[in-house]
Design a protein around this motif. Structure first.
Motif, PDB file in Angstrom:
ATOM      1  N   ARG A  19      20.366  18.837  18.300  1.00 32.03           N
ATOM      2  CA  ARG A  19      21.539  17.974  18.358  1.00 32.03           C
ATOM      3  C   ARG A  19      21.405  17.065  19.572  1.00 32.03           C
ATOM      4  N   MET A  20      21.847  15.823  19.449  1.00 30.45           N
ATOM      5  CA  MET A  20      21.570  14.822  20.476  1.00 30.45           C
ATOM      6  C   MET A  20      22.753  13.886  20.667  1.00 30.45           C
ATOM      7  N   ARG A  21      22.945  13.460  21.923  1.00 31.03           N
ATOM      8  CA  ARG A  21      23.802  12.310  22.243  1.00 31.03           C
ATOM      9  C   ARG A  21      22.949  11.333  23.050  1.00 31.03           C
ATOM     10  N   VAL A  22      23.350  10.049  23.045  1.00 29.91           N
ATOM     11  CA  VAL A  22      22.493   9.033  23.652  1.00 29.91           C
ATOM     12  C   VAL A  22      23.322   7.969  24.341  1.00 29.91           C
ATOM     13  N   GLU A  24      28.208  23.079  24.694  1.00 29.12           N
ATOM     14  CA  GLU A  24      29.377  22.776  25.528  1.00 29.12           C
ATOM     15  C   GLU A  24      29.001  21.794  26.625  1.00 29.12           C
ATOM     16  N   GLU A  25      27.838  21.984  27.225  1.00 29.84           N
ATOM     17  CA  GLU A  25      27.381  21.062  28.254  1.00 29.84           C
ATOM     18  C   GLU A  25      27.116  19.683  27.667  1.00 29.84           C
ATOM     19  N   LEU A  26      26.548  19.659  26.472  1.00 27.65           N
ATOM     20  CA  LEU A  26      26.302  18.385  25.803  1.00 27.65           C
ATOM     21  C   LEU A  26      27.609  17.656  25.534  1.00 27.65           C
ATOM     22  N   ASP A  27      28.624  18.397  25.081  1.00 25.92           N
ATOM     23  CA  ASP A  27      29.914  17.787  24.780  1.00 25.92           C
ATOM     24  C   ASP A  27      30.615  17.272  26.039  1.00 25.92           C
ATOM     25  N   VAL A  31      19.892  16.506  24.828  1.00 21.11           N
ATOM     26  CA  VAL A  31      19.575  17.255  23.621  1.00 21.11           C
ATOM     27  C   VAL A  31      19.722  18.754  23.837  1.00 21.11           C
ATOM     28  N   VAL A  32      20.146  19.449  22.775  1.00 21.56           N
ATOM     29  CA  VAL A  32      20.158  20.916  22.753  1.00 21.56           C
ATOM     30  C   VAL A  32      19.592  21.370  21.410  1.00 21.56           C
ATOM     31  N   PRO A  33      18.894  22.520  21.370  1.00 25.24           N
ATOM     32  CA  PRO A  33      18.433  23.059  20.085  1.00 25.24           C
ATOM     33  C   PRO A  33      19.600  23.689  19.337  1.00 25.24           C
ATOM     34  N   GLN A  73      20.629  15.963  14.602  1.00 26.66           N
ATOM     35  CA  GLN A  73      22.056  15.695  14.414  1.00 26.66           C
ATOM     36  C   GLN A  73      22.543  14.791  15.535  1.00 26.66           C
ATOM     37  N   VAL A  74      23.162  13.688  15.143  1.00 31.45           N
ATOM     38  CA  VAL A  74      23.770  12.752  16.087  1.00 31.45           C
ATOM     39  C   VAL A  74      25.243  12.644  15.723  1.00 31.45           C
TER      40      VAL A  74
END
Length: 292
Positions: free
Chosen positions: A217-220, A176-179, A202-204, A257-258
């Protein structure tokens, strides 16, 4: 006087590029022209622009040939804002696909293709997902800057990792924080790296390790391009950072996962130290003609 450019659009897990062939190094595009090509509203649109040029015809290629005489082709990569970049893990797979599909080189199963980049020569092979590229030696580099991103309440510590280009990886507490992170704004790094950096959040996944393979899972936010659907070197940096944090017993093989799909990362020993490789698809989606 206008120049007509025959171009191809390609992508690796949604990280998209405009490619064109200039074997003899005769096309000298300015940063403004490159940015215009990459513009998604008024140009072709892409996260970067890649020129295929023979290494012997440009100054940067001399270093590549000195490193490996088989590096006939040089990946002249620029970010969407026109700035040059050292390397691009998704871009180099798409570059290999472009060279092969256009008859500029050959790559049989089991053979290795050497490509020159500003970050050094990189070796590619075919695999079941598309292509695997050896990104070379990696290093903890850049310290642990504090990272602030829009919609994240407090600054988080990052980990600086170099895989031929600079990255800062930040661990978040939940998907949720990543999103929630707004990566349309450039994350703020303190201290600020002199040459900037790509920033990965990143989050596991749950479970983080399945059948001996790590999963994250990752965003950049890519330096010079903004948020992208994927970053190959960033995926490698993210896997390296999570393995570093996890400590002894963490696997050397990872799935990342990206937003644009999934890439594979593998760490392996060599005579000159540990290397990291990246594997994933590379697609060419259309061709066109552009007046510059």
């Amino acid at each position: 006087m206008s120049t007509t450019l025959q171009f191809t659009k390609g992508h690796g897990t949604g990280n998209d590029f405009v490619l064109f062939a200039d074997p003899d190094g005769l096309v000298d595009l300015s940063p403004a022209q490159i940015a215009a090509i990459a513009d998604r509203h008024f140009g072709v649109g892409g996260d970067g622009v890649i020129r295929a040029v023979r290494s012997r015809h440009i100054p940067d290629g001399a270093a590549a040939l000195a490193e490996d005489g088989d590096a006939e082709w040089f990946m002249d990569y620029h970010n969407a804002d026109g700035t040059p970049a050292e390397m691009c893990g998704n871009g180099i797979r798409v570059f290999a696909r472009y060279l092969i599909d256009n008859g500029l080189t050959e790559l049989a199963d089991g053979d290795t293709l050497a490509i020159g980049t500003r970050g050094g020569v990189r070796d590619l092979q075919r695999n079941l997902t598309g292509f695997q590229v050896d990104l070379g030696r990696w290093a903890l580099d850049g310290g642990e800057p504090l990272v602030r991103a829009r919609n994240l309440d407090v600054a988080r510590p990052g980990l600086g990792i170099d895989v031929g280009n600079p990255h800062v990886v930040v661990a978040l507490a939940s998907e949720e924080e990543l999103d929630s992170a707004d990566l349309s704004y450039i994350p703020h790094l303190d201290p600020t790296p002199a040459d900037g950096a790509n920033v990965e959040f990143v989050v596991p996944l749950e479970p983080m390790i399945k059948d001996g393979v790590g999963r994250i899972r990752m965003r950049v936010h890519e330096r010079g391009s903004g948020e992208t659907l994927s970053c190959g070197t960033g995926a490698a940096a993210a896997a390296l950072a999570v393995r570093h944090w996890a400590g002894a017993g963490a696997p050397n093989q990872w799935q990342v996962q990206v937003p644009g799909g999934t890439v594979g990362v593998r760490m392996f020993p060599t005579q000159d130290g540990e290397h990291v490789s990246l594997s994933g698809p590379a697609e060419l989606v259309f061709q066109g003609e552009l007046s510059i």
